[in-house]
Design a protein around this motif. Structure first.
Motif, short mmCIF file in Angstrom:
data_model
loop_
_atom_site.label_atom_id
_atom_site.label_comp_id
_atom_site.label_asym_id
_atom_site.label_seq_id
_atom_site.Cartn_x
_atom_site.Cartn_y
_atom_site.Cartn_z
N MET A 120 0.84 -1.04 -0.19
CA MET A 120 0.06 0.02 0.00
C MET A 120 0.83 1.26 -0.05
O MET A 120 1.74 1.13 0.57
CB MET A 120 -0.77 0.07 1.26
CG MET A 120 -1.87 1.20 1.36
SD MET A 120 -2.72 1.40 2.60
CE MET A 120 -4.08 -0.11 2.53
N ASP A 121 0.57 2.26 -0.64
CA ASP A 121 1.13 3.54 -0.70
C ASP A 121 0.20 4.31 0.12
O ASP A 121 -0.77 4.81 0.19
CB ASP A 121 1.05 4.16 -2.14
CG ASP A 121 1.54 5.50 -2.44
OD1 ASP A 121 2.25 6.15 -1.29
OD2 ASP A 121 1.63 6.23 -3.47
N LEU A 122 1.09 4.77 1.27
CA LEU A 122 0.50 5.43 2.35
C LEU A 122 0.43 7.06 1.96
O LEU A 122 0.33 7.89 2.92
CB LEU A 122 1.11 4.93 3.71
CG LEU A 122 0.73 3.61 4.21
CD1 LEU A 122 1.52 3.31 5.46
CD2 LEU A 122 -0.70 3.31 4.60
N ASP A 123 1.21 7.41 1.25
CA ASP A 123 1.15 8.88 0.89
C ASP A 123 0.32 9.60 -0.09
O ASP A 123 0.51 10.31 -0.41
CB ASP A 123 2.55 9.22 0.37
CG ASP A 123 3.81 8.81 1.30
OD1 ASP A 123 3.35 9.02 2.70
OD2 ASP A 123 4.67 8.32 0.74
N THR A 124 -0.94 8.89 -0.26
CA THR A 124 -1.88 9.32 -0.92
C THR A 124 -2.96 9.86 0.21
O THR A 124 -3.18 9.69 1.01
CB THR A 124 -2.53 8.15 -1.96
OG1 THR A 124 -3.44 7.43 -1.18
CG2 THR A 124 -1.43 7.44 -2.64
N PRO A 125 -3.89 10.94 -0.72
CA PRO A 125 -4.90 11.34 0.16
C PRO A 125 -6.03 10.34 0.59
O PRO A 125 -6.48 10.55 1.80
CB PRO A 125 -5.77 12.27 -0.75
CG PRO A 125 -4.64 12.71 -1.73
CD PRO A 125 -4.05 11.50 -1.97
N GLY A 126 -6.11 9.23 -0.09
CA GLY A 126 -7.05 8.35 0.47
C GLY A 126 -6.52 7.22 1.43
O GLY A 126 -7.22 6.45 2.03
N THR A 127 -5.06 7.08 1.53
CA THR A 127 -4.50 6.08 2.49
C THR A 127 -3.65 6.65 3.47
O THR A 127 -3.39 5.95 4.54
CB THR A 127 -3.78 5.21 1.52
OG1 THR A 127 -2.44 6.10 0.98
CG2 THR A 127 -4.36 4.43 0.60
N VAL A 128 -3.56 7.99 3.52
CA VAL A 128 -2.56 8.56 4.72
C VAL A 128 -3.24 8.37 6.20
O VAL A 128 -2.54 7.91 7.08
CB VAL A 128 -2.27 9.86 4.51
CG1 VAL A 128 -3.79 10.86 4.51
CG2 VAL A 128 -1.12 10.47 5.29
N GLU A 129 -4.71 8.31 5.98
CA GLU A 129 -5.23 7.92 7.41
C GLU A 129 -5.67 6.56 7.35
O GLU A 129 -6.20 6.11 8.47
CB GLU A 129 -6.28 9.07 7.54
CG GLU A 129 -6.21 10.45 7.78
CD GLU A 129 -5.19 10.66 9.00
OE1 GLU A 129 -5.99 9.97 9.96
OE2 GLU A 129 -4.47 11.36 8.88
N THR A 130 -5.10 5.69 6.73
CA THR A 130 -5.97 4.26 6.60
C THR A 130 -5.29 3.61 7.72
O THR A 130 -6.43 2.63 8.52
CB THR A 130 -5.59 3.60 5.45
OG1 THR A 130 -6.00 4.26 4.18
CG2 THR A 130 -5.86 1.97 5.25
#
Length: 238
Positions: free
Chosen positions: A60-70
């Protein structure tokens, strides 16, 4: 605190009915803990960091608007999905029975269902979900109909297995009410067999648990299934 002595059942998931025999070891099931769960800020941050490392390692790429808070959202979702550990104080509300001394009182069933539930399998932490049906023959007390839903949810919103939860619901209700008997039927789809492993997409797991007069009287068990609308001519619920 309401500790309920239950039986722990360690059967593998299987198609068909898993019957309610007295096997396994006893354990205490707390329906109303003395204190709710508390996770402090430092632990929350540490857990989120650990989850971020796991998600990143899995791709997972955690540096996108959709994943940073995942990681935070996933942790909160787990806390919400296991809220049964916090108990439910409204479960203790009971009322006097409405059947007074008639010969038919030990044959008068109260049946509720389908009660939808969602749970997390303790083997893989993947969801299983479906419906529960609960029936009982009252003795001196009855419980509010909505409390049957609360009982199912306080037990299923924990880590566990369907087989054990079926018996926990039955024994908890029996001990809360001193009922003449309790019957529980659960049916569920398990993501641990659909998303991984054998990847079966059509199987439904069905389990039963009986206490008291239901163990001794097959006609009561048959009537329970009839009242619940479960039988050979009934379509599976999705």
């Amino acid at each position: 605190m309401l500790p309920i002595e239950t039986e722990e059942h360690e059967h593998a998931h299987a198609n068909g009915h898993a019957n309610g025999g007295a096997v396994g070891r006893s354990q205490n099931l707390t329906l109303l803990p003395d204190t709710p769960r508390v996770i402090d800020v430092d632990d929350m941050q540490r857990f989120e960091s650990n989850l971020g490392e796991i998600f990143a390692a899995l791709g997972m790429d955690l540096d996108t608007p959709g994943t940073v808070e995942t990681p935070r959202r996933f942790l909160q979702a787990l806390i919400d999905a296991t809220s049964g550990y916090d108990g439910d104080p409204k479960l203790v509300t009971v009322f006097p029975t409405e059947c007074h001394g008639d010969a038919s009182c030990e044959l008068a069933q109260i049946v509720e269902g389908p009660i939808p539930f969602f749970a997390l399998c303790e083997h893989h932490s993947l969801p299983f979900f479906g419906h529960a049906y609960v029936g009982y023959v009252a003795h001196d007390q009855i419980i509010g109909i909505s409390k049957l839903t609360r009982l199912v949810r306080v037990i299923t919103q924990r880590f566990g297995v369907q087989e054990r939860m079926t018996h926990q619901i039955a024994q908890a209700l029996e001990q809360l009410l001193g009922a003449h008997g309790v019957a529980v039927y659960m049916e569920a789809d398990h993501m641990c067999t659909q998303m991984r492993g054998v990847r079966e997409d059509a199987a439904t797991t069905r389990t039963t648990g009986y206490r008291g007069v239901y163990e001794r009287d097959p006609s009561l068990r048959s009537e329970f299934f009839t009242l619940a609308g479960i039988g050979a001519g009934s379509a599976p619920r999705r």
